[in-house]
Design an enzyme around this catalytic site. Structure first.
Site, PDB file in Angstrom:
ATOM      1  N   HIS A 333      -0.655  23.538  53.982  1.00 51.34           N
ATOM      2  CA  HIS A 333      -1.767  24.010  53.146  1.00 51.34           C
ATOM      3  C   HIS A 333      -2.224  25.417  53.435  1.00 51.34           C
ATOM      4  O   HIS A 333      -3.130  25.914  52.771  1.00 51.34           O
ATOM      5  CB  HIS A 333      -2.971  23.085  53.313  1.00 51.34           C
ATOM      6  CG  HIS A 333      -2.838  21.799  52.584  1.00 51.34           C
ATOM      7  ND1 HIS A 333      -3.283  21.633  51.298  1.00 51.34           N
ATOM      8  CD2 HIS A 333      -2.294  20.624  52.947  1.00 51.34           C
ATOM      9  CE1 HIS A 333      -3.024  20.394  50.907  1.00 51.34           C
ATOM     10  NE2 HIS A 333      -2.420  19.755  51.888  1.00 51.34           N
ATOM     11  N   LYS A 521     -16.891  27.765  46.615  1.00 51.49           N
ATOM     12  CA  LYS A 521     -15.782  27.394  47.493  1.00 51.49           C
ATOM     13  C   LYS A 521     -16.316  27.491  48.912  1.00 51.49           C
ATOM     14  O   LYS A 521     -17.395  28.037  49.119  1.00 51.49           O
ATOM     15  CB  LYS A 521     -14.593  28.332  47.294  1.00 51.49           C
ATOM     16  CG  LYS A 521     -14.994  29.819  47.291  1.00 51.49           C
ATOM     17  CD  LYS A 521     -13.839  30.747  46.981  1.00 51.49           C
ATOM     18  CE  LYS A 521     -13.390  30.747  45.541  1.00 51.49           C
ATOM     19  NZ  LYS A 521     -12.138  30.055  45.296  1.00 51.49           N
ATOM     20  N   ARG A 522     -15.580  27.013  49.905  1.00 54.04           N
ATOM     21  CA  ARG A 522     -16.043  27.162  51.271  1.00 54.04           C
ATOM     22  C   ARG A 522     -16.253  28.641  51.606  1.00 54.04           C
ATOM     23  O   ARG A 522     -15.600  29.507  51.024  1.00 54.04           O
ATOM     24  CB  ARG A 522     -15.039  26.526  52.248  1.00 54.04           C
ATOM     25  CG  ARG A 522     -15.151  25.012  52.306  1.00 54.04           C
ATOM     26  CD  ARG A 522     -16.532  24.553  52.704  1.00 54.04           C
ATOM     27  NE  ARG A 522     -16.765  24.787  54.110  1.00 54.04           N
ATOM     28  CZ  ARG A 522     -16.681  23.850  55.055  1.00 54.04           C
ATOM     29  NH1 ARG A 522     -16.412  22.608  54.730  1.00 54.04           N
ATOM     30  NH2 ARG A 522     -16.906  24.151  56.316  1.00 54.04           N
ATOM     31  N   LYS A 527     -11.792  34.430  51.710  1.00 52.13           N
ATOM     32  CA  LYS A 527     -12.182  34.192  50.316  1.00 52.13           C
ATOM     33  C   LYS A 527     -13.056  35.323  49.766  1.00 52.13           C
ATOM     34  O   LYS A 527     -13.276  35.428  48.568  1.00 52.13           O
ATOM     35  CB  LYS A 527     -12.882  32.844  50.192  1.00 52.13           C
ATOM     36  CG  LYS A 527     -11.945  31.644  50.428  1.00 52.13           C
ATOM     37  CD  LYS A 527     -12.721  30.317  50.387  1.00 52.13           C
ATOM     38  CE  LYS A 527     -11.859  29.099  50.673  1.00 52.13           C
ATOM     39  NZ  LYS A 527     -11.084  28.656  49.497  1.00 52.13           N
ATOM     40  N   THR A 629      -7.833  25.289  44.017  1.00 55.94           N
ATOM     41  CA  THR A 629      -7.886  24.312  42.927  1.00 55.94           C
ATOM     42  C   THR A 629      -9.154  24.523  42.104  1.00 55.94           C
ATOM     43  O   THR A 629      -9.218  24.120  40.944  1.00 55.94           O
ATOM     44  CB  THR A 629      -7.851  22.867  43.449  1.00 55.94           C
ATOM     45  OG1 THR A 629      -8.830  22.723  44.486  1.00 55.94           O
ATOM     46  CG2 THR A 629      -6.471  22.505  43.975  1.00 55.94           C
ATOM     47  N   LYS A 633     -10.113  24.214  37.893  1.00 53.90           N
ATOM     48  CA  LYS A 633     -11.243  23.517  37.263  1.00 53.90           C
ATOM     49  C   LYS A 633     -11.962  24.433  36.278  1.00 53.90           C
ATOM     50  O   LYS A 633     -12.366  24.006  35.194  1.00 53.90           O
ATOM     51  CB  LYS A 633     -12.222  23.022  38.338  1.00 53.90           C
ATOM     52  CG  LYS A 633     -11.616  22.028  39.318  1.00 53.90           C
ATOM     53  CD  LYS A 633     -12.544  21.784  40.524  1.00 53.90           C
ATOM     54  CE  LYS A 633     -11.785  21.194  41.693  1.00 53.90           C
ATOM     55  NZ  LYS A 633     -12.543  21.291  42.969  1.00 53.90           N
TER      56      LYS A 633
HETATM   57  C1  PLP Z   1     -12.411  22.076  44.064  1.00 52.30           C
HETATM   58  C2  PLP Z   1     -13.351  22.074  45.198  1.00 52.30           C
HETATM   59  C3  PLP Z   1     -13.103  22.869  46.317  1.00 52.30           C
HETATM   60  C4  PLP Z   1     -11.911  23.807  46.413  1.00 52.30           C
HETATM   61  O1  PLP Z   1     -12.283  25.050  45.855  1.00 52.30           O
HETATM   62  P1  PLP Z   1     -11.346  26.354  46.061  1.00 52.30           P
HETATM   63  O2  PLP Z   1     -11.990  27.371  45.181  1.00 52.30           O
HETATM   64  O3  PLP Z   1      -9.988  25.970  45.583  1.00 52.30           O
HETATM   65  O4  PLP Z   1     -11.397  26.696  47.499  1.00 52.30           O
HETATM   66  C5  PLP Z   1     -14.010  22.847  47.361  1.00 52.30           C
HETATM   67  N1  PLP Z   1     -15.117  22.066  47.312  1.00 52.30           N
HETATM   68  C6  PLP Z   1     -15.394  21.300  46.242  1.00 52.30           C
HETATM   69  C7  PLP Z   1     -16.639  20.490  46.239  1.00 52.30           C
HETATM   70  C8  PLP Z   1     -14.524  21.268  45.158  1.00 52.30           C
HETATM   71  O5  PLP Z   1     -14.802  20.479  44.102  1.00 52.30           O
END
Ligand code: PLP
Length: 790
Positions: A333, A521-522, A527, A629, A633
């Site tokens: 990952h 995101k985290r 990032k 991911t 979305k």
């Molecule tokens: C989809 C999702 C992530 C992943 O987000 P990235 O932008 O791909 O890092 C992290 N936390 C939650 C709650 C999510 O739904």
């Protein structure tokens, strides 16, 4: 479907026996519990039927330390196709379904993308009728609850189980014992149903809870040693007590190693027990009956554990090792150095002596293999599993499997050509790409019912929700004004809903005329939330200099948790909250700018944020985000990406076109070339406006409450700090091009028709990013399993 009378009667019975009252008098959490349990009661038959049917053929097992599930209630009702019925039944007895939904706590048993991927995969496996079971840990506390106090992150325990979990069934009788050098504990499984969409199949997520073999020591109690009497119980329960809140950083803690071995050992015992029930002691068929996917290196101790179990069953090392290699597959990952999991040999041997000696056997075999192939000793050293007194879990994974996969095309190429090139050269046939995906059930059908209904009205059916590539057929409508108008009205509606929720939760109002520019995101340096922050501050200063500046009003929305020990990430949260305070309180920019950092970003908040976005911020340093991911979305909800050529952004743009997204910044090749000579000072001094925003960290513009956070951030950019070279993530280098891309958005957004078309084309080309596509690929190329219908 659901038998209405039986449903109501069961719910009534459950509140009666559990809480001693009637449904009408029950609290929302009590109602939620009884109603969910009453629905579950009617699923048991199909659930057992699915388990039974799967056991007749080959099955796959998805081992993951994290499953970021979110809420189950509405998702299950939607997948069962009974949401509207249940809503009506509840209305008849004066219960508002929204109040029931809001009473459920998120099952937040994961940190971020990796855990959410596991959850999306389970949904796809069930929907596609694939015989796949998830295995993980039933953490008593999930990822911490985040609040802000004076702009600083505060962490609190996530007590998600305090009102019980109606979806979990304790399977006492299927408990197993797990052994460490210094303790033996009971692993008790809790089974959660994974309800597929428009199918009778119900898959299983089996999560293990650690318990003491003996709850209470009577002898100690009688000797008045009260604490000691329960000490063993607490020590056992500690193992599944809490999820480690680190995302993409490795922490070599004893308890963490115990967690890993605990759930892996329990799961393998479960799998082997089941195998022996049908096949007896003949393990030659094991890999033909069983596929095991390791989600990152966290469950990689499964490889020596299975080897150990098979050797205890009297198989030779060679035969047992062959079975292991044919059974396991591993998903990588990340390529971040700080995430590469390694265990100190001493610590490992102390806790898991049998596994340690098994790993030494494996490492010896590797040495033999490589020597016989004529590898020079230097090269062998580079590849040994045990090196410098540490166990390299990724190497153990690759040597002990038949397939290693990356999670996006670019990421897999980097694995093959750089990070794991030695292994790729040794076993080119073992490497595959499996671009991540998301489930359109949760991330569209559940979170954006309005858009889903609209698409159903255009398609004439809802089958596209499990055949997402069909969205492509809607692209021909991209010039139909009334279609685009209706589409953008839905976006407006979702923005209004989010705005109301943010006002309620954060106390900040946002006008829906503003561009909703969202980064969720985290919190991690790679990032680059800090890049976003610098741009906002630069924009603010430019407006102050030129109040007449012609600008589409913009709301910058953030959501992110920082690992509690990640000082720099917490500094970035504080910095953004300081910027928000400055901007939101300046009357001169009220009609142009807003900044909100929402608290406690999680799946349930995400479901409100993604559908309301105008701009998707995916601005990681090129080469660092394996896939992402969140980007998918946003796309599925019709939002253009503002992003770097990184991870799955590359494939998003391939699908939806450069013209419909906003790509900026250095590419991987360029960064590789300059990384040893990069000097951020050049950009700091020469890029218009950049010095001003970077200096705001230290010139008294903002207050970090005496923590030294801002100075540390400043130093990390210009001087290098901790292990970092200065500006390790190229924020200053990419700043100017990011600002250019932001101005492109400002211009393009004001062309309403053109913007709507970009949004529409993104939605229509999101089909590739359904996790159904990803799971079909895993099933075909890695697991070799087939659909089983009941
Ligand atoms: C989809 C999702 C992530 C992943 O987000 P990235 O932008 O791909 O890092 C992290 N936390 C939650 C709650 C999510 O739904």
């Amino acid at each position: 479907m659901i038998n209405k009378k039986r449903f109501i009667d069961t719910a009534e019975l459950l509140v009666k026996v559990n809480y001693g009252k009637t449904l009408a008098k029950a609290t929302p959490p009590e109602k939620y519990y009884a109603i969910s349990r009453a629905i579950l009661e009617q699923l048991i038959e199909n659930w057992s039927g699915t388990t039974e049917a799967y056991s007749l053929g080959k099955e796959a097992y998805y081992l993951s330390a994290e499953f970021l599930m979110g809420r189950a209630f509405s998702n299950n009702l939607i997948n069962l196709g009974i949401y509207n019925d249940i809503q009506d039944y509840l209305k008849e007895i004066n219960i508002d379904i929204n109040a029931i939904e809001e009473a459920e706590a998120d099952a937040a048993l994961g940190n971020g993308g990796l855990g959410r991927l596991a959850a999306c995969f389970l949904d796809s496996c069930a929907t596609l009728n694939f015989p796949v079971t998830g295995y993980g840990i039933y953490y008593n506390y999930g990822i911490f609850k985040q609040t802000f106090s004076d702009g600083f992150q505060i962490e609190e325990a996530d007590t998600w189980l305090k009102d019980g979990n109606p979806w979990g069934i304790r399977k006492e009788g299927e408990s197993v014992v797990v052994e460490f050098s210094d303790q033996r504990v009971r692993a008790v499984p809790y089974d959660l149903p994974i309800v597929g969409y428009e199918t009778k199949n119900i898959n299983t997520l089996r999560l293990w809870q650690a318990e003491a073999l003996e709850d209470f020591n009577y002898t100690l109690f009688n000797d008045q040693k009260y604490h000691e009497a329960v000490a063993e119980k607490n020590r056992a329960e500690d193992i599944s007590r809490v999820l480690y809140p680190n995302d993409s950083t490795e922490e070599g803690k004893i308890l963490r190693l115990k967690q890993q071995y605990f759930f892996v050992s329990a799961s393998l015992k479960d799998i082997v027990k089941k195998y022996k029930r049908t096949k007896g002691d003949d393990f030659s068929q094991f890999h033909l009956n069983t596929a095991i996917q390791l989600n990152d290196t966290h469950p990689v101790v499964a490889i020596p554990e299975l080897l150990r179990i098979l050797m205890e069953e009297d198989l030779s090392f060679k035969v047992a090792w062959g079975i292991c290699q044919k059974t396991f597959a591993y998903t990588n990952h990340t390529i971040l150095a700080e995430a590469l999991e390694q265990w100190d040999c001493g610590l490992f041997e102390r806790i898991l002596p049998r596994i340690y000696s098994t790993i030494k056997l494996i490492d010896k075999e590797l040495l033999k293999d490589l020597s016989s192939m004529g590898y020079p000793s230097e090269k062998i050293k580079d590849m040994q599993i045990i090196s410098n007194n540490r166990i390299r879990m990724a190497f153990l994974a690759i040597y002990g499997n038949h397939t290693t996969n990356g999670v996006a095309a670019l990421h897999t190429e980097i694995l093959k050509n750089q990070e794991l090139s030695n292994w790729y050269n040794l076993y080119p046939e073992r490497f595959q790409n499996k671009t991540n995906g998301i489930t359109p059930r949760r991330w569209l059908a559940l979170s954006n019912r309005e858009l889903t209904q609209f698409i159903i009205s255009l398609m004439g059916d809802s089958n596209w929700l499990k055949d997402l590539e069909r969205l492509k057929s809607l692209e021909t409508l991209k010039n139909h004004e009334d279609i685009l108008d209706a589409f953008m009205e839905i976006k407006e509606d979702k923005k209004r809903q989010l705005s109301e929720y943010i006002l309620q939760e954060e106390g900040i109002g946002i006008d829906t005329n503003f561009i909703f520019d969202i980064q969720i995101k985290r919190l991690h340096e790679y990032k680059r939330q800090l890049l976003n922050a610098f741009h906002i501050l630069d924009l603010y200063y430019r407006i102050k200099e030129n109040p007449k500046m012609d600008l589409a009003p913009r709301a910058f929305i953030f959501g992110a948790k920082a690992a509690p020990g990640y000082f720099r990430a917490k500094g970035i949260i504080k910095f953004i909250n300081e910027i928000a305070g400055l901007i939101n309180n300046d009357p001169e920019v009220q009609d142009k700018l807003r900044v909100v950092f929402v608290q406690n970003y999680r799946v349930t908040y995400a479901e409100k944020l993604f559908p309301a976005a105008d701009v998707s911020e995916q601005i990681s340093t090129a080469g660092k985000e394996a896939s992402g991911t969140g980007n998918m979305k946003f796309m599925l909800n019709g939002t253009p990406t503002l992003g770097t050529p990184d991870g799955a952004n590359v494939e998003i743009v391939e699908e939806a076109g450069e013209d419909n997204n906003f790509i900026f910044g250095a590419r991987v090749e360029e960064l590789d070339e300059i990384k040893d000579t990069y000097d951020p000072i050049y950009f700091y001094e020469n890029v218009q406006g950049l010095k001003r925003v970077v200096d705001s960290l230290i010139d008294g513009t903002f207050d970090d409450g005496g923590t030294g956070m801002f100075l540390e951030l400043y130093n990390s950019l210009l001087k290098g700090a901790s292990w970092h070279s200065p500006d390790h993530y190229f924020i200053l280098k990419d700043f100017d091009d990011y600002r250019r891309a932001q101005m492109d958005i400002d211009k393009d957004f004001r062309n309403k028709r053109g913007w709507a078309k970009k949004c529409w084309i993104n939605l229509c080309n999101a089909g590739k990013f359904s996790s159904d596509r990803t799971i079909r690929e895993y099933a075909r190329d890695i697991w070799n399993i087939r659909e089983v219908t009941i």
